[in-house]
Enzyme design. Sequence first.
Site, PDB file in Angstrom:
ATOM      1  N   THR A  52       0.797  -1.211   0.000  1.00  0.00           N
ATOM      2  CA  THR A  52       0.000   0.000   0.000  1.00  0.00           C
ATOM      3  C   THR A  52       0.827   1.256   0.000  1.00  0.00           C
ATOM      4  O   THR A  52       2.026   1.207   0.194  1.00  0.00           O
ATOM      5  CB  THR A  52      -0.767  -0.023   1.329  1.00  0.00           C
ATOM      6  OG1 THR A  52      -1.477  -1.212   1.370  1.00  0.00           O
ATOM      7  CG2 THR A  52      -1.677   1.132   1.499  1.00  0.00           C
TER       8      THR A  52
ATOM      9  N   ASP B 132      -4.237   4.673  -0.907  1.00  0.00           N
ATOM     10  CA  ASP B 132      -4.578   4.228  -2.256  1.00  0.00           C
ATOM     11  C   ASP B 132      -5.647   3.140  -2.107  1.00  0.00           C
ATOM     12  O   ASP B 132      -6.148   2.911  -1.004  1.00  0.00           O
ATOM     13  CB  ASP B 132      -3.334   3.703  -2.975  1.00  0.00           C
ATOM     14  CG  ASP B 132      -2.891   2.366  -2.424  1.00  0.00           C
ATOM     15  OD1 ASP B 132      -2.764   1.409  -3.196  1.00  0.00           O
ATOM     16  OD2 ASP B 132      -2.704   2.288  -1.198  1.00  0.00           O
TER      17      ASP B 132
ATOM     18  N   ARG C  96      -5.574  -0.251  -3.801  1.00  0.00           N
ATOM     19  CA  ARG C  96      -5.295  -1.538  -4.447  1.00  0.00           C
ATOM     20  C   ARG C  96      -4.977  -2.600  -3.401  1.00  0.00           C
ATOM     21  O   ARG C  96      -4.194  -2.352  -2.486  1.00  0.00           O
ATOM     22  CB  ARG C  96      -4.117  -1.388  -5.402  1.00  0.00           C
ATOM     23  CG  ARG C  96      -3.662  -2.712  -6.012  1.00  0.00           C
ATOM     24  CD  ARG C  96      -2.464  -2.534  -6.908  1.00  0.00           C
ATOM     25  NE  ARG C  96      -2.834  -1.855  -8.152  1.00  0.00           N
ATOM     26  CZ  ARG C  96      -1.963  -1.612  -9.122  1.00  0.00           C
ATOM     27  NH1 ARG C  96      -0.718  -1.973  -8.992  1.00  0.00           N
ATOM     28  NH2 ARG C  96      -2.340  -1.004 -10.219  1.00  0.00           N
TER      29      ARG C  96
ATOM     30  N   LYS D 120      -9.216   1.411   2.547  1.00  0.00           N
ATOM     31  CA  LYS D 120      -8.172   1.162   3.534  1.00  0.00           C
ATOM     32  C   LYS D 120      -8.248   2.089   4.728  1.00  0.00           C
ATOM     33  O   LYS D 120      -7.445   1.965   5.650  1.00  0.00           O
ATOM     34  CB  LYS D 120      -6.788   1.330   2.877  1.00  0.00           C
ATOM     35  CG  LYS D 120      -6.569   0.307   1.807  1.00  0.00           C
ATOM     36  CD  LYS D 120      -5.190   0.371   1.238  1.00  0.00           C
ATOM     37  CE  LYS D 120      -5.144  -0.485  -0.007  1.00  0.00           C
ATOM     38  NZ  LYS D 120      -3.883  -0.480  -0.676  1.00  0.00           N
TER      39      LYS D 120
ATOM     40  N   GLY E 204      -0.420  -3.837   5.064  1.00  0.00           N
ATOM     41  CA  GLY E 204       0.012  -5.153   5.499  1.00  0.00           C
ATOM     42  C   GLY E 204      -1.006  -6.184   5.077  1.00  0.00           C
ATOM     43  O   GLY E 204      -1.659  -6.044   4.057  1.00  0.00           O
TER      44      GLY E 204
ATOM     45  N   SER F  86       4.261  -0.213   1.248  1.00  0.00           N
ATOM     46  CA  SER F  86       5.358  -0.413   0.300  1.00  0.00           C
ATOM     47  C   SER F  86       5.675   0.869  -0.454  1.00  0.00           C
ATOM     48  O   SER F  86       6.794   1.066  -0.914  1.00  0.00           O
ATOM     49  CB  SER F  86       5.003  -1.529  -0.676  1.00  0.00           C
ATOM     50  OG  SER F  86       3.780  -1.236  -1.309  1.00  0.00           O
TER      51      SER F  86
ATOM     52  N   ASP G 199       5.166   2.660  -7.273  1.00  0.00           N
ATOM     53  CA  ASP G 199       5.234   1.402  -6.541  1.00  0.00           C
ATOM     54  C   ASP G 199       4.213   0.441  -7.134  1.00  0.00           C
ATOM     55  O   ASP G 199       3.057   0.800  -7.328  1.00  0.00           O
ATOM     56  CB  ASP G 199       4.931   1.655  -5.050  1.00  0.00           C
ATOM     57  CG  ASP G 199       4.812   0.383  -4.276  1.00  0.00           C
ATOM     58  OD1 ASP G 199       3.879   0.253  -3.464  1.00  0.00           O
ATOM     59  OD2 ASP G 199       5.666  -0.503  -4.484  1.00  0.00           O
TER      60      ASP G 199
ATOM     61  N   SER H 268       0.912  -0.434  -5.034  1.00  0.00           N
ATOM     62  CA  SER H 268      -0.162   0.548  -4.814  1.00  0.00           C
ATOM     63  C   SER H 268      -0.721   0.945  -6.158  1.00  0.00           C
ATOM     64  O   SER H 268      -0.012   0.960  -7.160  1.00  0.00           O
ATOM     65  CB  SER H 268       0.371   1.800  -4.131  1.00  0.00           C
ATOM     66  OG  SER H 268       1.331   1.470  -3.198  1.00  0.00           O
TER      67      SER H 268
END
Lengths: 277, 141
Positions: free
Chosen positions: A44, A60, A62, A76, A90, A172, A209, A212
């Site tokens: 994320t 985000d 995803r 999230k 996580g 991430s 990244d 995400s």
Amino acid sequence: MATLSVSRAQCGGFSFENCKRNAVLEADATKLGYAVPAARKTGTTICGIVFKDGIILGADTRATEGMIVADKNCSKIHYIAPNIYCCGAGTAADTEMTTQIISSNLELHALSTGRLPRVATANRMLKQMLFRYQGHIGAALVLGGVDCVGPRLYCIYPHGSTDDLPYVTMGSGSLAAMAVFESRYKINMELDEAKKLVRDAIAGGIFNDLGSGSNIDLCVITKGNVDYIRPHDEANKKGVRTGDYKYKKGTTAVLTTLVTPLHLETVGEHIQTMDTS
Amino acid sequence: MNTRGLRSQLKDSVPVAGVGSYVSYGVQDTLRTGFTSVKNEILPGHPLELSEKNFQVNQEKMTLATVRNIQGLHAPLKLQMEFRAARQIQRLPFLTSSNLALDTLRGSDESIGFEDVLNDPAQSEMMGEPHMMMEYQLGLL
């Protein structure tokens, strides 16, 4: 019901009965070449900042399962209390269940004390629970809210350590988002400027990244008011097809037509009423 | 009547992995727990297994130690007296109990955790054997 010879009654909570069996299965699976299924992670970019009137949390949308996007638009930012929200990175299940349990605990606590819950209380409850499980619960959280002492922002790591900071990023894509924050964060920003900064930080994570992606959700918490903006910005719109492969009737010439009607006879009728009791 | 023999108390603080599955003849139940090995007997299957098993006990010990340091010796004594009083009037071990008195004393009636969400004992598919559980509780096992 089988009788199990236990000397004490079963208590609730995690059961470690199958751990040895699972270890043996995993070892066998790798020998045969099969991979153990991966848990759904949020991989994320989540972040939060303190601005003039309160807190802005951004995330985000995803959710990934290994290399596949499992959910293109997952939420999230979780509710903890009317004035406290929490972003989770996580393992998706861990963040969901942890935030729900803490939300319930905080509600019971608030009913018992008769006051609006404090962010520090939620922080302590989370860190004590995560430390108890020694990092096996993979939940990295950004907790923010406005309570009687003002806006507070915490980041909580899976092993149970926490930090009280004016701007935090986790996940991430946290490095990309933190780069944006470090260059543009100022104390006591205005609402629009702060929203733009969070949006840019999450966009930095989304575009740089792989874990995400999709849209950007925002949650603006001020004293007495919460603005949950979902989605704030659809950074990745799904493309629209430019061409159409449907052909009109009559495009191809008809050479011959053969119609064969099927005659069906009614043999019998039987009515059975549905049991809707 | 709640006397606990020394052996059952030891099992509480030093849990041994394979003991639970012994049928009364003392032979390992291969169907339930698989083949035995020394490593399986000593080491737990998961790093959290031991700490979770003893969590409630350790929390209580910590609470009593803290309270003894802050308020003096009388405080843990009074608390333990109340705990024992609540345990004395409990049902037999194999019967389901809401544990209302103990929950209130511990303060866990106002909190929710994984032990309330996962593995509800009311939904347990296995029944505790009454004779065995009574013998364990009386310390005759």
